[in-house]
Design a protein around this motif. Structure first.
Motif, mmCIF file in Angstrom:
data_model
loop_
_atom_site.group_PDB
_atom_site.id
_atom_site.type_symbol
_atom_site.label_atom_id
_atom_site.label_comp_id
_atom_site.label_asym_id
_atom_site.label_seq_id
_atom_site.Cartn_x
_atom_site.Cartn_y
_atom_site.Cartn_z
ATOM 1 N N GLY A 261 -46.168 -3.647 -12.101
ATOM 2 C CA GLY A 261 -47.354 -3.897 -12.577
ATOM 3 C C GLY A 261 -48.192 -4.739 -11.266
ATOM 4 N N VAL A 262 -47.759 -4.511 -10.009
ATOM 5 C CA VAL A 262 -48.323 -5.408 -9.014
ATOM 6 C C VAL A 262 -49.269 -4.148 -8.384
ATOM 7 N N THR A 263 -50.324 -4.785 -7.818
ATOM 8 C CA THR A 263 -51.329 -3.807 -7.289
ATOM 9 C C THR A 263 -51.660 -4.583 -5.810
ATOM 10 N N VAL A 264 -51.678 -3.963 -4.779
ATOM 11 C CA VAL A 264 -51.994 -4.530 -3.541
ATOM 12 C C VAL A 264 -53.213 -3.990 -2.851
ATOM 13 N N ASN A 265 -54.009 -4.538 -2.399
ATOM 14 C CA ASN A 265 -55.207 -4.054 -1.905
ATOM 15 C C ASN A 265 -55.196 -4.559 -0.249
ATOM 16 N N TYR A 266 -55.887 -3.744 0.581
ATOM 17 C CA TYR A 266 -55.981 -4.135 1.990
ATOM 18 C C TYR A 266 -57.798 -4.184 2.127
ATOM 19 N N SER A 267 -58.121 -5.326 2.584
ATOM 20 C CA SER A 267 -59.672 -5.263 3.076
ATOM 21 C C SER A 267 -59.789 -5.842 4.324
ATOM 22 N N ILE A 268 -60.627 -5.115 5.141
ATOM 23 C CA ILE A 268 -61.032 -5.351 6.538
ATOM 24 C C ILE A 268 -62.228 -6.484 6.554
ATOM 25 N N PRO A 269 -61.817 -7.580 6.868
ATOM 26 C CA PRO A 269 -62.818 -8.905 6.982
ATOM 27 C C PRO A 269 -64.123 -8.294 7.123
ATOM 28 N N SER A 270 -65.169 -8.872 6.547
ATOM 29 C CA SER A 270 -66.612 -8.479 6.754
ATOM 30 C C SER A 270 -67.105 -9.085 8.005
ATOM 31 N N GLU A 271 -66.556 -10.280 8.657
ATOM 32 C CA GLU A 271 -66.894 -11.036 9.618
ATOM 33 C C GLU A 271 -66.675 -10.118 11.001
ATOM 34 N N GLY A 272 -65.808 -9.064 10.866
ATOM 35 C CA GLY A 272 -65.459 -8.229 12.149
ATOM 36 C C GLY A 272 -63.856 -8.378 12.055
ATOM 37 N N ALA A 273 -63.090 -7.320 12.603
ATOM 38 C CA ALA A 273 -61.835 -7.309 12.655
ATOM 39 C C ALA A 273 -61.320 -6.998 14.017
ATOM 40 N N GLN A 274 -59.892 -7.473 14.266
ATOM 41 C CA GLN A 274 -59.436 -7.123 15.687
ATOM 42 C C GLN A 274 -58.891 -5.734 15.575
ATOM 43 N N LEU A 275 -59.365 -4.935 16.483
ATOM 44 C CA LEU A 275 -58.768 -3.503 16.653
ATOM 45 C C LEU A 275 -57.556 -3.316 17.473
ATOM 46 N N TRP A 276 -56.467 -2.932 16.881
ATOM 47 C CA TRP A 276 -55.344 -2.960 18.095
ATOM 48 C C TRP A 276 -55.014 -1.271 18.206
ATOM 49 N N VAL A 277 -54.706 -0.844 19.314
ATOM 50 C CA VAL A 277 -54.232 0.476 19.637
ATOM 51 C C VAL A 277 -52.556 0.471 20.191
ATOM 52 N N ASP A 278 -51.872 1.079 19.320
ATOM 53 C CA ASP A 278 -50.590 1.340 19.776
ATOM 54 C C ASP A 278 -50.471 2.571 20.640
ATOM 55 N N THR A 279 -49.852 2.302 21.682
ATOM 56 C CA THR A 279 -49.773 3.531 22.681
ATOM 57 C C THR A 279 -48.510 4.127 23.054
#
Lengths: 370, 305
Positions: A261-279
């Motif tokens: 009965g647990v539902t987890v959601n992800y949201s990107i903050p509307s203020e702007g979010a840090q983008l990371w790239v794994d290489t």
């Protein structure tokens, strides 16, 4: 994703320092390529296919923090052929320190599949994309327990960093549990952005402001840790977390599978979010650079990348693979954000040693109040 | 000298002594010297490894040795390090106290139990070691969590109406540490108490001493070596404990192990991290040496095992 525990990887590091001196020479004859990356980051089937095609065995070692990878690379000969540094700040300063060899692009036929937008984001870290190719990318944002957050505050601003940084809001979730990443380079930029300051600021005054903002909400944060929130969210032990997109999406999948009965959601903050790239990059001391190039080329095949995106819940830096990624991942706005959200993502650059020390010190102050 | 005689001498006392000394030298002294040299060098993240070598040839003729004491001075420039040391010592002291408080009655009961069941009791103390330490700490996370076993049990019993915040608090750290290190306290205590001559207590009783007083005057002082040995086995490793506070502790848990981690991994300052480690060792070794001197020998020698 980052579930191998600190302790284990620290031990592994110590053993590795000893082992690395002997391993490569012994393995070279058997045609083995040594890959060192995040856990659960490449679909194991994809690696099996590579072995079948080429007869080269893949040794896949894992770490749970970029710091551990960096310590191993800077200790000297690591014995690895392919490693997975995050573009900023790790790849950037490691390229500057000369830890990687330039890619021989004539051996990489699938380079054309890569996403030009992600390559451009990486260029700040690795001029001309000379040393690394993108693997997965994601954002740092908010994971929350949908049911519990709704019960506690129906009007909770789940799409804003207010969830973590506004004292009145986060106070409501204290009893239920709030966790934040234990990584200064992944938290301070988002706090600066929330405060309306440049996220990549290297000013000590800005750092102080961000520290103060975090100190105000510190009493409501149960723990700073870079992987415990995955289980915490999935089991319903905590309500809100600031973490890596893929980890939170993984928590969401686990929560759905356990049917508690647990539902987890992800949201990107509307203020702007840090983008990371794994290489993915080849250390200068790689024992088998030819094999390393071969596996990098394999890892740029669209079907190969798509399978790994499905496994991890991360967007990848391979444009040709997008249509092959499963619908559940491809249409999730938390993973493949729409263009207007993508426009608000930001990246950071490495800092000098003094600022780094000040940042670590500030981070200790945030965590312990001292 | 006949070959067997030579062999016997070769295989005898010196070898027996050389093996532990060799072991200590190779796995304790050499690594310690490496750490000590790093602590005296200067951090430079552009090098691999990221510090300047202590000894350098200048122009292929002059041997230059640069000892950088700045790392040690730095430990006093910011109260973080001192506070973290004191916190570690406090945590170790409190944990040792609780281990003693819980471990003594257990060891006492075991030592006075029927001879037949003593091995079984001893086995039960050692049994948890058969499971990985990490898994046992994770099990505690499952017990102490908001949605964990303990809170669910208390909620179900109606003792509490809201989950108790146990996880990620100092209490959780103490529970984890005391649980982990309890056997190290019980075993030396048991071995001292078991060897105690019970006729001393009979003599005391014959002379009219009450059991409680006899315990206080005879058993407790005689078990002191076991208490000291057990306390050291708990106190010393707890000061440097990193895993338990990392997994069960909250943000305010500041211990020297965590500070060391940050210096090494976040700041990439190997020399300073090494200085923290060396200072920690000195901080521990000095009081132990003093204690040993005041006792005129190692607690182990007096403890009789």
């Amino acid at each position: 994703m980052h579930t191998v525990k600190l302790w284990a990887s620290t031990t592994a590091l110590c053993l590795g320092l000893v082992g690395a001196a002997f391993a490569p020479a012994a393995l070279a004859q058997k045609k083995v390529v040594n890959v060192y990356n995040w856990s659960d980051y490449i679909d194991p089937k994809v690696l099996e296919a590579f072995t079948k095609e080429t007869g080269v065995k893949v040794n896949y070692d894992v770490y749970d923090s970029q710091e551990v990878l960096e310590a191993k690379l800077t200790a000297g000969k690591s014995g690895y052929d392919v490693v997975g540094p995050t573009a900023q700040p790790f790849l950037a300063r490691q390229v500057a320190a000369g830890l990687y060899q330039p890619l021989d692009k004539s051996k990489l036929k699938n380079l054309g599949n890569l996403d030009p937008e992600i390559l451009k984001a990486m260029e700040k870290a690795d001029p001309n994309n000379a040393h690394a190719i993108p693997w997965m990318w994601g954002t740092n944002g908010i994971g929350y327990n949908v049911g519990k957050v709704k019960t506690i505050a129906a009007d909770a601003p789940v799409y804003s960093m207010k969830m973590i940084l506004d004292p009145d809001t986060v106070a409501k979730f204290k009893a239920c549990g709030v966790m934040v990443l234990d990584a200064p380079t992944d938290v301070f930029p988002t706090v600066l952005q929330y405060l309306g300051l440049p996220p990549d600021s290297k000013s000590l005054a800005d750092l102080d402001k961000a520290t103060d903002a975090l100190l105000k909400v510190r009493p409501f944060i149960r723990k700073f840790h870079s992987s415990e929130y995955i289980n915490g969210l999935a089991n319903g032990d905590i309500c809100v977390a600031f973490g890596y997109s893929g980890d939170i999406i993984q928590a969401s999948t686990r929560a759905a599978e356990s049917k508690r009965g647990v539902t987890v959601n992800y949201s990107i903050p509307s203020e702007g979010a840090q983008l990371w790239v794994d290489t993915l990059a080849i250390p200068k001391s790689a024992p088998n650079p030819d094999l390393a190039h071969a596996i990098l080329d394999h890892l740029m095949k669209p079907s190969v990348v798509a399978a790994s995106s499905d496994l991890t819940g991360y967007a990848n830096g391979n444009k040709a693979s997008t249509t092959l990624v499963s619908d559940a991942v491809r249409t999730n706005p938390g993973i493949y954000p729409p263009a207007e959200v993508r426009a608000r993502l930001f990246t950071i650059t490495p800092a000098d040693k003094e600022f780094e020390r000040a940042r670590t010190r500030a981070w200790t102050r945030v965590k312990t109040g001292r | 000298m006949t070959p067997p005689g030579f062999l016997r001498r070769f295989m005898g006392r010196p070898t027996v002594i050389a093996i532990p000394y060799g072991w200590l030298g190779l796995f304790f002294l050499v690594p310690f010297l490496i750490v000590l040299t790093i602590s005296l060098s200067t951090a430079d993240t552009s090098l691999t490894p990221p510090f300047t070598p202590l000894i350098d040839w200048v122009d292929h003729k002059a041997l230059q040795v640069v000892l950088n004491l700045g790392n040690y001075m730095f430990l006093f420039s910011d109260d973080l390090y001192v506070v973290a040391y004191l916190n570690s010592l406090k945590t170790a002291a409190i944990s040792t106290f609780f281990c003693l408080l819980i471990g003594y009655p257990m060891a006492y009961a075991m030592a006075r139990a029927d001879k037949g069941i003593r091995p079984i009791l001893l086995m039960m103390v050692i049994l948890p070691f058969w499971t990985s330490f990490l898994i046992r700490i994770y099990a505690w996370m499952g017990i102490l969590n908001n949605n964990g076993l303990l809170n669910n049990l208390l909620l179900w019993l109606g003792v509490i109406s809201e989950p108790l915040p146990l996880m990620n608090t100092p209490t959780a750290v103490y529970i984890g540490i005391v649980y982990t290190y309890l056997p190290f306290m019980i075993l030396p205590l048991y071995s001292t108490l078991e060897k105690m001559d019970l006729s001393l207590l009979e003599a005391a009783a014959d002379l009219g001493c009450r059991p409680l007083r006899a315990f206080w005057l005879i058993t407790l002082p005689l078990s002191l070596p076991g208490m000291i040995a057990g306390s050291m086995l708990v106190f010393i490793p707890v000061v440097g404990e990193f895993v338990v506070p990392e997994l069960l502790g909250g943000p305010e848990t500041l211990m020297i192990g965590n500070v060391l981690w940050a210096e090494f991994f976040s700041n990439r300052d190997w020399p300073l991290a090494s200085a923290v480690a060396v200072a920690m060792l000195l901080l521990l070794v000095a009081p132990i040496m003093l204690l040993q001197r005041s006792q005129g020998g190692s607690p182990h020698a007096r403890g009789g095992h």
